[in-house]
Design a protein around this motif. Structure first.
Motif, PDB file in Angstrom:
ATOM      1  N   VAL A   1       0.851  -1.188   0.000  1.00 25.21           N
ATOM      2  CA  VAL A   1       0.000   0.000   0.000  1.00 25.21           C
ATOM      3  C   VAL A   1       0.887   1.237   0.000  1.00 25.21           C
ATOM      4  N   CYS A   2       0.294   2.343  -0.401  1.00 27.32           N
ATOM      5  CA  CYS A   2       1.061   3.576  -0.496  1.00 27.32           C
ATOM      6  C   CYS A   2       0.419   4.649   0.377  1.00 27.32           C
ATOM      7  N   ASP A   3       1.222   5.321   1.197  1.00 27.79           N
ATOM      8  CA  ASP A   3       0.710   6.420   2.016  1.00 27.79           C
ATOM      9  C   ASP A   3       0.945   7.775   1.357  1.00 27.79           C
ATOM     10  N   ARG A   4       1.360   7.754   0.079  1.00 29.83           N
ATOM     11  CA  ARG A   4       1.527   8.946  -0.751  1.00 29.83           C
ATOM     12  C   ARG A   4       2.704   9.836  -0.333  1.00 29.83           C
ATOM     13  N   SER A   5       3.608   9.306   0.493  1.00 27.82           N
ATOM     14  CA  SER A   5       4.786  10.085   0.880  1.00 27.82           C
ATOM     15  C   SER A   5       5.943   9.774  -0.060  1.00 27.82           C
ATOM     16  N   LEU A   6       6.904  10.708  -0.135  1.00 26.81           N
ATOM     17  CA  LEU A   6       8.066  10.511  -1.006  1.00 26.81           C
ATOM     18  C   LEU A   6       8.905   9.338  -0.544  1.00 26.81           C
ATOM     19  N   SER A   7       9.062   9.181   0.768  1.00 23.46           N
ATOM     20  CA  SER A   7       9.901   8.087   1.272  1.00 23.46           C
ATOM     21  C   SER A   7       9.311   6.727   0.900  1.00 23.46           C
TER      22      SER A   7
ATOM     23  N   PHE B   1       4.778  17.559  -3.565  1.00 26.44           N
ATOM     24  CA  PHE B   1       5.780  18.606  -3.367  1.00 26.44           C
ATOM     25  C   PHE B   1       6.387  18.381  -1.987  1.00 26.44           C
ATOM     26  N   ALA B   2       7.221  17.344  -1.908  1.00 21.19           N
ATOM     27  CA  ALA B   2       7.744  16.873  -0.625  1.00 21.19           C
ATOM     28  C   ALA B   2       8.596  17.916   0.087  1.00 21.19           C
ATOM     29  N   HIS B   3       9.195  18.831  -0.648  1.00 14.74           N
ATOM     30  CA  HIS B   3      10.124  19.788  -0.040  1.00 14.74           C
ATOM     31  C   HIS B   3       9.519  21.179   0.115  1.00 14.74           C
ATOM     32  N   MET B   4       8.206  21.262   0.049  1.00 12.83           N
ATOM     33  CA  MET B   4       7.576  22.554   0.259  1.00 12.83           C
ATOM     34  C   MET B   4       7.772  22.993   1.708  1.00 12.83           C
TER      35      MET B   4
END
Length: 210
Positions: free
Chosen positions: A170-176, A191-194
């Motif tokens: 499953v995916c929690d939609r985070s970049l990591s 936009f992980a680095h916003m």
């Protein structure tokens, strides 16, 4: 906000009737009237819509979407079950007018919207009508968030869910998670680095040199 309810079964206007223009997704246009004979309105002819047995509209004066519904009988020529099941009536455009059946003059506009859920019960049907005002709440463009706004496995995501290596994941939609669990950081749609709220609310540093 002002709200009014129009119910076709309770009208006392003896020389007026509803006229419906229904435009299907395939371009087919059906023109119906609740009058007992065909009506000529401008260049168009509206045919007796025995299939429309009852309709009601909750109208609002602001931008809040109203609600509407239509009930009727299935008709082999205008509204048959085969076409409904084939999806030809899904999201059909609806425009409803009040017309003077003596002169063929359009007196007022009652409703504009789209077909919503269609329920068939034997030889009858009911339709929830969706107001055009709901288009005002439709998301246009992309949301500026840290999380990815793609759906796992879709064209924007690119992850192959048929790959056994991804089974049950499953995916929690985070970049990591995108990078470590799926090796798919190149397709990350967030936009992980916003900057966070602390950064945005922080004022200029009052101490020189720091």
């Amino acid at each position: 906000m002002m709200t009014s309810i129009y119910d076709s079964s309770k009208t006392s206007l003896q020389t007026t009737c509803q006229c419906w223009v229904i435009t299907r997704q395939d371009g087919e246009i059906v023109r119906l009237t609740e009058h007992d004979r065909a009506l000529r309105v401008g260049e168009d002819t509206y045919f007796p819509g025995a299939l429309i047995e009852h309709s009601s509209f909750i109208l609002t004066s602001d931008l809040t979407p109203g609600r509407a519904e239509m009930d009727g009988a299935l008709d082999s020529e205008a509204f048959d079950e085969t076409d409904v099941k084939a999806g030809l009536w899904d999201h059909a455009r609806v425009d409803v007018h009040r017309v003077d059946w003596r002169s063929g003059e359009i007196l007022s506009h009652i409703w504009s919207g789209f077909f919503g859920a269609i329920e068939i019960r034997g030889s009858s049907f009911s339709v929830d009508l969706i107001s055009l005002k709901t288009q005002l709440s439709r998301l246009i463009g992309r949301a500026y968030t840290r999380q990815c706004d793609a759906v796992l496995g879709d064209g924007r995501c690119g992850v192959d869910l048929n790959d056994p290596a991804h089974a049950g994941k499953v995916c929690d939609r985070s970049l990591s998670t995108c990078a470590t669990r799926f090796g798919n950081a190149v397709n990350f749609r967030g936009f992980a680095h916003m900057p966070g709220s602390d950064f945005l609310l922080a004022g200029p540093n009052a101490e020189p040199g720091r």
